[in-house]
Design a protein around this motif. Structure first.
Motif, PDB file in Angstrom:
ATOM      1  N   ARG A 118       0.849  -1.116   0.073  1.00  0.00           N
ATOM      2  CA  ARG A 118       0.040   0.001  -0.094  1.00  0.00           C
ATOM      3  C   ARG A 118       0.817   1.392   0.054  1.00  0.00           C
ATOM      4  O   ARG A 118       0.674   2.154  -0.739  1.00  0.00           O
ATOM      5  CB  ARG A 118      -0.765  -0.023   1.199  1.00  0.00           C
ATOM      6  N   LEU A 119       2.055   1.166   0.952  1.00  0.00           N
ATOM      7  CA  LEU A 119       2.788   2.281   0.951  1.00  0.00           C
ATOM      8  C   LEU A 119       3.543   2.478  -0.251  1.00  0.00           C
ATOM      9  O   LEU A 119       3.793   3.629  -0.749  1.00  0.00           O
ATOM     10  CB  LEU A 119       3.716   2.254   1.902  1.00  0.00           C
ATOM     11  N   PHE A 120       3.957   1.256  -0.910  1.00  0.00           N
ATOM     12  CA  PHE A 120       4.935   1.560  -2.280  1.00  0.00           C
ATOM     13  C   PHE A 120       3.749   2.123  -3.407  1.00  0.00           C
ATOM     14  O   PHE A 120       4.072   2.986  -4.100  1.00  0.00           O
ATOM     15  CB  PHE A 120       4.891   0.145  -2.676  1.00  0.00           C
ATOM     16  N   GLU A 121       2.475   1.745  -3.300  1.00  0.00           N
ATOM     17  CA  GLU A 121       1.606   2.352  -4.133  1.00  0.00           C
ATOM     18  C   GLU A 121       1.398   3.798  -3.963  1.00  0.00           C
ATOM     19  O   GLU A 121       1.250   4.663  -5.008  1.00  0.00           O
ATOM     20  CB  GLU A 121       0.164   1.568  -4.381  1.00  0.00           C
ATOM     21  N   LEU A 122       1.225   4.007  -2.775  1.00  0.00           N
ATOM     22  CA  LEU A 122       1.162   5.600  -2.330  1.00  0.00           C
ATOM     23  C   LEU A 122       2.397   6.517  -2.803  1.00  0.00           C
ATOM     24  O   LEU A 122       2.370   7.530  -3.516  1.00  0.00           O
ATOM     25  CB  LEU A 122       0.967   5.672  -0.949  1.00  0.00           C
ATOM     26  N   ALA A 123       3.607   5.710  -2.708  1.00  0.00           N
ATOM     27  CA  ALA A 123       4.767   6.342  -3.169  1.00  0.00           C
ATOM     28  C   ALA A 123       4.820   6.812  -4.753  1.00  0.00           C
ATOM     29  O   ALA A 123       5.234   7.599  -5.318  1.00  0.00           O
ATOM     30  CB  ALA A 123       5.877   5.576  -2.627  1.00  0.00           C
ATOM     31  N   MET A 124       4.268   5.582  -5.332  1.00  0.00           N
ATOM     32  CA  MET A 124       4.174   5.866  -6.870  1.00  0.00           C
ATOM     33  C   MET A 124       3.128   6.781  -7.188  1.00  0.00           C
ATOM     34  O   MET A 124       2.969   7.581  -8.329  1.00  0.00           O
ATOM     35  CB  MET A 124       3.543   4.424  -7.432  1.00  0.00           C
ATOM     36  N   ALA A 125       2.395   7.305  -6.402  1.00  0.00           N
ATOM     37  CA  ALA A 125       1.117   8.594  -6.658  1.00  0.00           C
ATOM     38  C   ALA A 125       1.942   9.850  -6.420  1.00  0.00           C
ATOM     39  O   ALA A 125       1.304  11.091  -6.658  1.00  0.00           O
ATOM     40  CB  ALA A 125      -0.203   8.042  -5.822  1.00  0.00           C
ATOM     41  N   THR A 126       3.121   9.904  -5.950  1.00  0.00           N
ATOM     42  CA  THR A 126       3.686  11.165  -5.644  1.00  0.00           C
ATOM     43  C   THR A 126       4.050  11.900  -6.658  1.00  0.00           C
ATOM     44  O   THR A 126       4.905  11.214  -7.613  1.00  0.00           O
ATOM     45  CB  THR A 126       4.814  11.184  -4.339  1.00  0.00           C
ATOM     46  N   GLU A 127       4.357  13.117  -6.535  1.00  0.00           N
ATOM     47  CA  GLU A 127       5.075  13.860  -7.931  1.00  0.00           C
ATOM     48  C   GLU A 127       6.607  13.903  -7.838  1.00  0.00           C
ATOM     49  O   GLU A 127       7.169  13.768  -8.718  1.00  0.00           O
ATOM     50  CB  GLU A 127       4.648  15.577  -7.457  1.00  0.00           C
ATOM     51  N   ASP A 128       7.115  13.481  -6.450  1.00  0.00           N
ATOM     52  CA  ASP A 128       8.520  13.236  -6.315  1.00  0.00           C
ATOM     53  C   ASP A 128       8.887  12.022  -7.027  1.00  0.00           C
ATOM     54  O   ASP A 128      10.008  11.888  -7.662  1.00  0.00           O
ATOM     55  CB  ASP A 128       8.854  13.130  -4.888  1.00  0.00           C
ATOM     56  N   ARG A 129       8.036  10.929  -7.201  1.00  0.00           N
ATOM     57  CA  ARG A 129       8.182   9.714  -7.833  1.00  0.00           C
ATOM     58  C   ARG A 129       8.552   9.832  -9.309  1.00  0.00           C
ATOM     59  O   ARG A 129       9.391   9.560 -10.128  1.00  0.00           O
ATOM     60  CB  ARG A 129       7.169   8.825  -7.480  1.00  0.00           C
ATOM     61  N   VAL A 130       7.513  10.786  -9.921  1.00  0.00           N
ATOM     62  CA  VAL A 130       7.570  11.200 -11.051  1.00  0.00           C
ATOM     63  C   VAL A 130       8.843  12.053 -11.555  1.00  0.00           C
ATOM     64  O   VAL A 130       9.709  11.893 -12.461  1.00  0.00           O
ATOM     65  CB  VAL A 130       6.374  12.169 -11.643  1.00  0.00           C
ATOM     66  N   GLU A 131       9.160  12.943 -10.556  1.00  0.00           N
ATOM     67  CA  GLU A 131      10.546  13.637 -10.801  1.00  0.00           C
ATOM     68  C   GLU A 131      11.617  12.830 -10.785  1.00  0.00           C
ATOM     69  O   GLU A 131      12.453  12.878 -11.579  1.00  0.00           O
ATOM     70  CB  GLU A 131      10.645  14.552  -9.755  1.00  0.00           C
ATOM     71  N   GLY A 132      11.778  11.722  -9.710  1.00  0.00           N
ATOM     72  CA  GLY A 132      12.936  11.107  -9.554  1.00  0.00           C
ATOM     73  C   GLY A 132      13.130  10.189 -10.702  1.00  0.00           C
ATOM     74  O   GLY A 132      14.173   9.838 -11.106  1.00  0.00           O
ATOM     75  N   MET A 133      11.966   9.587 -11.336  1.00  0.00           N
ATOM     76  CA  MET A 133      12.174   8.795 -12.435  1.00  0.00           C
ATOM     77  C   MET A 133      12.797   9.436 -13.837  1.00  0.00           C
ATOM     78  O   MET A 133      13.168   8.926 -14.545  1.00  0.00           O
ATOM     79  CB  MET A 133      10.854   7.798 -12.484  1.00  0.00           C
ATOM     80  N   SER A 134      11.676  10.698 -14.030  1.00  0.00           N
ATOM     81  CA  SER A 134      12.292  11.478 -15.092  1.00  0.00           C
ATOM     82  C   SER A 134      13.506  11.965 -15.125  1.00  0.00           C
ATOM     83  O   SER A 134      14.284  11.753 -15.962  1.00  0.00           O
ATOM     84  CB  SER A 134      11.437  12.750 -15.123  1.00  0.00           C
ATOM     85  N   ALA A 135      14.049  12.441 -13.922  1.00  0.00           N
ATOM     86  CA  ALA A 135      15.594  12.750 -13.560  1.00  0.00           C
ATOM     87  C   ALA A 135      16.368  11.384 -14.026  1.00  0.00           C
ATOM     88  O   ALA A 135      17.502  11.848 -14.745  1.00  0.00           O
ATOM     89  CB  ALA A 135      15.932  13.189 -12.309  1.00  0.00           C
ATOM     90  N   PHE A 136      16.342  10.350 -13.485  1.00  0.00           N
ATOM     91  CA  PHE A 136      16.902   9.278 -14.155  1.00  0.00           C
ATOM     92  C   PHE A 136      16.902   8.938 -15.352  1.00  0.00           C
ATOM     93  O   PHE A 136      18.010   9.030 -16.141  1.00  0.00           O
ATOM     94  CB  PHE A 136      16.547   8.098 -13.437  1.00  0.00           C
ATOM     95  N   VAL A 137      15.870   9.126 -16.129  1.00  0.00           N
ATOM     96  CA  VAL A 137      15.732   8.784 -17.511  1.00  0.00           C
ATOM     97  C   VAL A 137      16.528   9.916 -18.307  1.00  0.00           C
ATOM     98  O   VAL A 137      17.338   9.605 -19.427  1.00  0.00           O
ATOM     99  CB  VAL A 137      14.236   8.791 -17.910  1.00  0.00           C
ATOM    100  N   GLU A 138      16.372  11.194 -17.899  1.00  0.00           N
ATOM    101  CA  GLU A 138      16.819  12.411 -18.453  1.00  0.00           C
ATOM    102  C   GLU A 138      18.186  12.866 -18.038  1.00  0.00           C
ATOM    103  O   GLU A 138      19.005  13.494 -18.563  1.00  0.00           O
ATOM    104  CB  GLU A 138      16.063  13.638 -18.348  1.00  0.00           C
ATOM    105  N   LYS A 139      18.826  11.606 -17.285  1.00  0.00           N
ATOM    106  CA  LYS A 139      20.235  11.889 -16.712  1.00  0.00           C
ATOM    107  C   LYS A 139      20.670  13.219 -16.102  1.00  0.00           C
ATOM    108  O   LYS A 139      21.741  13.852 -16.436  1.00  0.00           O
ATOM    109  CB  LYS A 139      21.439  11.559 -17.954  1.00  0.00           C
ATOM    110  N   ARG A 140      19.750  13.582 -15.336  1.00  0.00           N
ATOM    111  CA  ARG A 140      19.959  14.889 -14.460  1.00  0.00           C
ATOM    112  C   ARG A 140      19.730  14.702 -13.061  1.00  0.00           C
ATOM    113  O   ARG A 140      19.142  13.355 -12.745  1.00  0.00           O
ATOM    114  CB  ARG A 140      19.056  15.783 -14.962  1.00  0.00           C
ATOM    115  N   LYS A 141      20.095  15.611 -12.050  1.00  0.00           N
ATOM    116  CA  LYS A 141      19.819  15.399 -10.809  1.00  0.00           C
ATOM    117  C   LYS A 141      17.996  15.810 -10.376  1.00  0.00           C
ATOM    118  O   LYS A 141      17.547  16.801 -11.125  1.00  0.00           O
ATOM    119  CB  LYS A 141      20.519  16.485  -9.914  1.00  0.00           C
ATOM    120  N   PRO A 142      17.679  14.888  -9.623  1.00  0.00           N
ATOM    121  CA  PRO A 142      15.976  15.148  -9.466  1.00  0.00           C
ATOM    122  C   PRO A 142      16.134  16.373  -8.598  1.00  0.00           C
ATOM    123  O   PRO A 142      16.914  16.735  -7.630  1.00  0.00           O
ATOM    124  CB  PRO A 142      15.711  13.957  -8.717  1.00  0.00           C
ATOM    125  N   ASP A 143      14.764  17.028  -8.507  1.00  0.00           N
ATOM    126  CA  ASP A 143      14.438  18.320  -7.788  1.00  0.00           C
ATOM    127  C   ASP A 143      13.282  17.873  -6.996  1.00  0.00           C
ATOM    128  O   ASP A 143      12.157  18.121  -7.235  1.00  0.00           O
ATOM    129  CB  ASP A 143      14.393  19.391  -8.638  1.00  0.00           C
TER     130      ASP A 143
END
Ligand code: HXC
Length: 258
Positions: free
Chosen positions: A229-254
């Motif tokens: 449940r907590l994993f699913e909640l974490a997947m719903a955060t904006e920070d998760r989108v940022e963290g994964m986008s940053a990884f894909v775009e090879k930049r530091k996450p904000d």
């Protein structure tokens, strides 16, 4: 806070550092100290700018335990009604990760306070123990439960029944301590560890803490459900989108704690 306050505090960036400050009583946990510390932890827990908390003692004493002089006068009714009984629950309810910075003695309630923290950094001078049995009592701040979960029944039983003190190396070998560092480095190393955690996305850090603590509370099946449940909640955060986008775009996450 005035210098004679039982707990001093400072902010180091996103880390809140609480210093137990009753040197004349070896930082014994008086009612006053426990009240002030719980208030401080709760206020930091409610403050978005505080991402990790360090609880530290002094160079020679983390804390020598419950205040024996105060307890010596308590009758049964006073013990049952003591507002300090809620101290342990109040601090345990803190969702923000906590690091204990231990140098010197962490005995009785002092050891229990370190156990209550999520990680422990210990100076090579640190000594841990549950000497309550020598006073005719038993640990009352979670020691019998948390020590047992950390090191197993036989080992916890020996410490609780004999009151034997253990040094930092043994505490490390038993799993009570995350790392042992050279004396005079304990505070810096603890703040360093807390700073690493403070830079992690805060919503995920809180969820991770909750999930790990659930392992102590419930059976495996229920714990895995809580984690999912907590994993699913974490997947719903904006920070998760940022963290994964940053990884894909090879930049530091904000991370924005959203
Ligand atoms: C109140 C304490 C204290 C304590 C030390 N002092 N520990 N006062 N409560 N837990 C006081 C002493 O009475 C003394 O006061 C001063 O601090 C210095 O103590 P010394 O013993 O002279 O210092 P030292 O020789 O350096 O030895 C340090 C020590 C020893 C090894 C930590 O003080 C010690 O063994 N303390 C008790 C440890 C203990 O039993 N803890 C468990 C407490 S029960 P004066 O006035 O003489 O200068 C507990 C239950 C918690 O924790 C339950 C949940 C709340």
């Amino acid at each position: 806070m005035p210098a004679e306050a039982p707990v001093l505090s400072e902010r180091r960036g996103a880390v809140g550092v609480a210093y137990l400050n009753r040197p004349d009583a070896r930082n014994a946990l008086s009612a006053d100290l426990m009240d002030v510390l719980a208030d401080l932890v709760e206020s930091w827990d409610a403050d978005d700018d505080v991402r990790c908390i360090v609880i530290a003692g002094g160079e020679t004493y983390f804390a020598a335990g419950g205040d024996i002089k105060g307890m010596a006068e308590q009758d049964f009714q006073a013990v049952v009604a003591a507002p300090t009984a809620s101290f342990w629950r109040r601090v345990a309810d803190c969702a923000t990760p906590m690091v204990a910075a231990v140098s010197g003695y962490a005995l009785g309630g002092g050891c229990e306070l370190a156990l209550l923290c999520d990680m422990v950094v210990a100076s090579e001078t640190a000594e841990f123990g549950q000497p309550e049995i020598l006073l005719g009592i038993i640990p009352g701040g979670g020691g019998t439960q948390r020590l047992t979960r950390v090191m197993g029944k036989q080992r916890a039983m020996e410490l609780v029944l004999t009151g034997r003190r253990i040094d930092a190396e043994e505490a490390h070998a038993l799993g009570l301590v995350n790392k042992v560092v050279r004396k005079r480095e304990w505070l810096d190393r603890a703040i360093e560890l807390a700073t690493v955690v403070a830079h992690r996305p805060p919503l995920a850090a809180r969820m991770a803490k909750r999930a790990v603590l659930a392992a102590d509370e419930v059976g495996l099946g229920a714990g895995l459900d809580i984690e999912r449940r907590l994993f699913e909640l974490a997947m719903a955060t904006e920070d998760r989108v940022e963290g994964m986008s940053a990884f894909v775009e090879k930049r530091k996450p904000d991370f924005r704690a959203r």
